[in-house]
Motif scaffolding. Structure first.
Motif, PDB file in Angstrom:
ATOM      1  N   ILE A  12       4.085   0.945   2.420  1.00  0.00           N
ATOM      2  CA  ILE A  12       3.814  -0.216   3.262  1.00  0.00           C
ATOM      3  C   ILE A  12       4.129  -1.463   2.449  1.00  0.00           C
ATOM      4  CG2 ILE A  12       2.123  -1.471   4.646  1.00  0.00           C
ATOM      5  CD1 ILE A  12       0.533   1.096   4.901  1.00  0.00           C
ATOM      6  N   TYR A  13       4.917  -2.357   3.052  1.00  0.00           N
ATOM      7  CA  TYR A  13       5.281  -3.623   2.413  1.00  0.00           C
ATOM      8  C   TYR A  13       4.770  -4.782   3.265  1.00  0.00           C
ATOM      9  CZ  TYR A  13       8.535  -0.692  -0.208  1.00  0.00           C
ATOM     10  OH  TYR A  13       9.093   0.286  -0.992  1.00  0.00           O
ATOM     11  N   GLN A  73       0.848  -1.190   0.000  1.00  0.00           N
ATOM     12  CA  GLN A  73       0.000   0.000   0.000  1.00  0.00           C
ATOM     13  C   GLN A  73       0.886   1.243   0.000  1.00  0.00           C
ATOM     14  OE1 GLN A  73      -2.870  -0.005   3.193  1.00  0.00           O
ATOM     15  NE2 GLN A  73      -3.669   2.014   2.703  1.00  0.00           N
ATOM     16  N   SER A  74       0.489   2.228  -0.787  1.00  0.00           N
ATOM     17  CA  SER A  74       1.214   3.483  -0.851  1.00  0.00           C
ATOM     18  C   SER A  74       0.357   4.585  -0.237  1.00  0.00           C
ATOM     19  CB  SER A  74       1.556   3.823  -2.304  1.00  0.00           C
ATOM     20  OG  SER A  74       2.322   4.995  -2.375  1.00  0.00           O
ATOM     21  N   HIS A 100     -10.256  -4.413   8.738  1.00  0.00           N
ATOM     22  CA  HIS A 100     -10.383  -5.859   8.555  1.00  0.00           C
ATOM     23  C   HIS A 100     -11.309  -6.223   7.401  1.00  0.00           C
ATOM     24  CE1 HIS A 100      -8.230  -7.055  12.256  1.00  0.00           C
ATOM     25  NE2 HIS A 100      -8.685  -5.898  12.728  1.00  0.00           N
ATOM     26  N   VAL A 101     -12.084  -5.273   6.914  1.00  0.00           N
ATOM     27  CA  VAL A 101     -12.990  -5.531   5.788  1.00  0.00           C
ATOM     28  C   VAL A 101     -12.291  -5.227   4.465  1.00  0.00           C
ATOM     29  CG1 VAL A 101     -15.177  -4.925   4.704  1.00  0.00           C
ATOM     30  CG2 VAL A 101     -15.021  -5.076   7.200  1.00  0.00           C
ATOM     31  N   GLU A 102     -11.757  -4.018   4.359  1.00  0.00           N
ATOM     32  CA  GLU A 102     -11.096  -3.603   3.127  1.00  0.00           C
ATOM     33  C   GLU A 102      -9.677  -4.157   3.001  1.00  0.00           C
ATOM     34  OE1 GLU A 102     -12.506  -2.020   0.681  1.00  0.00           O
ATOM     35  OE2 GLU A 102     -14.423  -1.793   1.754  1.00  0.00           O
ATOM     36  N   MET A 103      -9.161  -4.687   4.104  1.00  0.00           N
ATOM     37  CA  MET A 103      -7.824  -5.283   4.128  1.00  0.00           C
ATOM     38  C   MET A 103      -6.739  -4.281   3.744  1.00  0.00           C
ATOM     39  SD  MET A 103      -8.551  -8.335   5.144  1.00  0.00           S
ATOM     40  CE  MET A 103      -7.154  -9.392   4.808  1.00  0.00           C
ATOM     41  N   ASN A 104      -6.832  -3.087   4.343  1.00  0.00           N
ATOM     42  CA  ASN A 104      -5.785  -2.096   4.153  1.00  0.00           C
ATOM     43  C   ASN A 104      -5.739  -1.191   5.386  1.00  0.00           C
ATOM     44  OD1 ASN A 104      -7.949  -0.337   3.909  1.00  0.00           O
ATOM     45  ND2 ASN A 104      -7.741  -0.096   1.697  1.00  0.00           N
ATOM     46  N   ILE A 145      -0.322  -8.254  12.003  1.00  0.00           N
ATOM     47  CA  ILE A 145      -1.775  -8.120  11.983  1.00  0.00           C
ATOM     48  C   ILE A 145      -2.376  -9.319  11.258  1.00  0.00           C
ATOM     49  CG2 ILE A 145      -3.719  -6.701  11.208  1.00  0.00           C
ATOM     50  CD1 ILE A 145      -1.802  -4.298  11.262  1.00  0.00           C
ATOM     51  N   ASP A 146      -3.321 -10.005  11.906  1.00  0.00           N
ATOM     52  CA  ASP A 146      -4.006 -11.141  11.283  1.00  0.00           C
ATOM     53  C   ASP A 146      -3.017 -12.140  10.692  1.00  0.00           C
ATOM     54  OD1 ASP A 146      -6.369  -9.970  11.974  1.00  0.00           O
ATOM     55  OD2 ASP A 146      -6.848  -9.218   9.979  1.00  0.00           O
ATOM     56  N   GLU A 147      -1.981 -12.445  11.465  1.00  0.00           N
ATOM     57  CA  GLU A 147      -0.952 -13.405  11.072  1.00  0.00           C
ATOM     58  C   GLU A 147      -0.185 -12.955   9.824  1.00  0.00           C
ATOM     59  OE1 GLU A 147      -2.731 -17.228  10.734  1.00  0.00           O
ATOM     60  OE2 GLU A 147      -3.110 -17.404  12.883  1.00  0.00           O
ATOM     61  N   ARG A 148      -0.176 -11.665   9.581  1.00  0.00           N
ATOM     62  CA  ARG A 148       0.590 -11.094   8.489  1.00  0.00           C
ATOM     63  C   ARG A 148       1.562 -10.063   9.057  1.00  0.00           C
ATOM     64  NH1 ARG A 148      -4.071  -9.347   4.272  1.00  0.00           N
ATOM     65  NH2 ARG A 148      -2.300  -8.961   2.903  1.00  0.00           N
TER      66      ARG A 148
END
Length: 521
Positions: free
Chosen positions: A511-512, A200-201, A237-241, A494-497
């Motif tokens: 963001i990487y 994400q930028s 948690h919905v948009e995953m960003n 976050i969420d195992e990531r």
């Protein structure tokens, strides 16, 4: 009576016609059976091909044994032997085969013996023998097989199949060169690697970044000097960003440092102008409230903030880079923070790092006017005493530490000259490795599970990611990241990531995501 006779004649004619057509069709099928290809000689069950340029597709279907030798083709394409349901022996020897399709042998369910001896193979596609349960013999002699992760599947297959494999030696890589592939085991291969992939930028510039947990949620805060804010992000948690959570308005912000004490969130906001301040998160009002100003006479030009806990007591320290300011330790007294100790004035400190050395709390200060200085905590006086400095390391902009198997290392960043990694030997820091670092203002170690990285940013070139090589005992080049003028990095799980946040002083904040890659696939 004539009518039935006529009818009988028509029926007889039709019957004869049908019989003749059946004979013609049967004869036609025999005529359409594939003939022996040009360049090959065939008997009832066998075929031999020499001096052909590719694998023919017109063999008789009853062929049981097929031999290719001294041909010029270098590729075996997919479904090369389709339509040979009775083939049991396939010899492709002394050719120039360098590449084989993963589906080259598809359909050869009755194949017993396969020879690919004396070709130009350096690897084999994964699961090329899938569906060939009848195999009892595979011959790969005379090839230069590289026993790397791409061939790990073959070693696994060898330990699962009933087929035997002639002894062959690995031509590489160096770790397996000369070894018999028959002696290798699946765990002989280290095939899991990782990389930071762009996720994400963010359309703003920032000079520092901090990740923290509060109330079971993960947050990230960026100091934006030009916008004059501390910008907080949270995970959607919905948009995953990552989305905006809140901001603290400020002036020429250089650091927004979170600090959680007794389930209360404090943000120390360091500013170049207008003084520095401390904010507290008001849960009931769902906003940040300023609770305290920091002594402007001591902190004139803050450059870095570190938080730490000693014997259950909470502290933070601000490195001051002005001529008239003083790097100062502040302590929490239950109601607010008060000045606990000024370390030294006039030294233009650029960075401070808290680290446990030999079981004792220490601070390492870098400065634009002297070599890095090491302070040790005096538990009786509850103050930091100067212990030593780090020789031959002038003009160090920042110091960050990491550990490998219990050993302590530090990364020292230099804008001009070489940045360095040094190891603590119990008495002093000794050089381990140097890195060309013209234009670098951040050299930050990052630990993810068993992976140890060091990220060297630059204002003039791509950011370099190094990975710790345990066998060699130093960092090796791993990846390049395209970040403009990076100033800091932070990790958040976050969420195992795992996400890596990179602040950028002259471009978009990035963001990487840290991704695991299996090289054997």
């Amino acid at each position: 009576m004539g009518y039935p006779e006529k009818r009988w004649g028509v029926g007889w004619t039709l019957l004869v016609w049908v019989a003749v057509m059946c004979l013609v069709l049967a004869d036609g099928r025999r005529l359409r059976q594939p003939r022996c290809p040009i360049g090959c000689s065939c008997t009832k069950d066998n075929a031999l091909c020499e001096n052909v340029r590719s694998v023919p597709h017109t063999f008789p279907s009853d062929v049981v044994s097929l031999l290719f030798t001294a041909n010029t083709f270098d590729l075996i394409d997919e479904d090369a032997f389709l339509g040979l349901p009775h083939l049991e022996y396939l010899f492709i020897e002394n050719n120039k085969i360098a590449s084989i399709s993963p589906f080259a042998f598809r359909g050869l369910k009755t194949l017993i013996h396969l020879s690919l001896a004396y070709n130009n193979l350096d690897t084999l596609p994964k699961d090329v023998f899938r569906g060939m349960e009848a195999l009892t013999k595979v011959d790969l002699r005379g090839n230069n097989l590289v026993c790397d992760c791409k061939l790990k599947w073959l070693v696994e297959w060898m330990h699962q199949t009933n087929a035997t494999l002639d002894e062959i030696h690995c031509s590489g890589p160096p770790s397996h060169q000369g070894r018999k592939i028959n002696d290798l085991l699946p765990h002989s291969f280290d095939c899991i690697t990782a990389e930071f992939a762009s996720y994400q930028s963010l359309k703003f510039e920032s000079i520092s970044v901090e990740a923290f947990t509060f109330g079971m949620d993960q947050f990230v805060v960026f100091a934006q000097p030009f916008a004059g804010t501390c910008s907080f992000l949270e995970w959607d948690h919905v948009e995953m960003n990552f989305r905006s959570f809140d901001t603290i308005e400020s002036t020429s912000t250089v650091v927004c440092k979170p600090m959680v004490i007794d389930n209360h969130l404090f943000i120390i906001v360091a500013q170049l102008f207008g003084g520095s301040h401390i904010y507290k998160r008001d849960i009931s009002a769902n906003k940040f409230i300023k609770i305290q100003d920091i002594d402007i006479l001591k902190i004139r030009k803050p450059n870095d903030i570190e938080t730490f806990v000693i014997d259950g007591e909470s502290f933070f320290i601000i490195a001051d880079s002005s001529k008239a300011g003083s790097t100062t330790v502040y302590k929490w007294n239950g109601n607010g923070f008060y000045s606990h100790q000024s370390l030294h004035p006039w030294y233009r400190d650029t960075d401070v790092e808290y680290v446990e050395m030999s079981g004792k709390p220490h601070l390492i200060l870098s400065s634009s006017s002297q070599r890095p200085v090491v302070y040790q905590w005096n538990r009786i006086m509850k103050l930091f005493d100067r212990r030593t400095d780090i020789p031959d390391m002038e003009d160090v902009f920042s110091v960050k530490h990491f550990r490998v198997k219990g050993e302590l290392f530090i990364c020292l960043t230099r804008f001009i000259g070489d940045s360095k990694v040094m190891r603590w030997d119990g008495a002093m820091f000794k050089e381990v490795q140097t890195f060309p670092s013209r234009g670098s203002m951040v050299f930050q170690p990052v630990t993810i599970g068993n992976w140890q990285y060091a990220i060297l940013g630059s204002d003039y070139s791509l950011t370099q990611v190094y990975q710790w090589d345990t066998k060699r005992g130093h960092f090796v080049s791993s990846q390049e990241l395209n970040i403009q003028a990076p100033r800091g990095f932070a990790l958040a799980a976050i969420d195992e990531r795992i996400f890596l946040f990179a602040s950028s002083f002259k471009g978009k904040t990035q963001i990487y995501e840290h991704l695991m890659i299996d090289l054997s696939n």
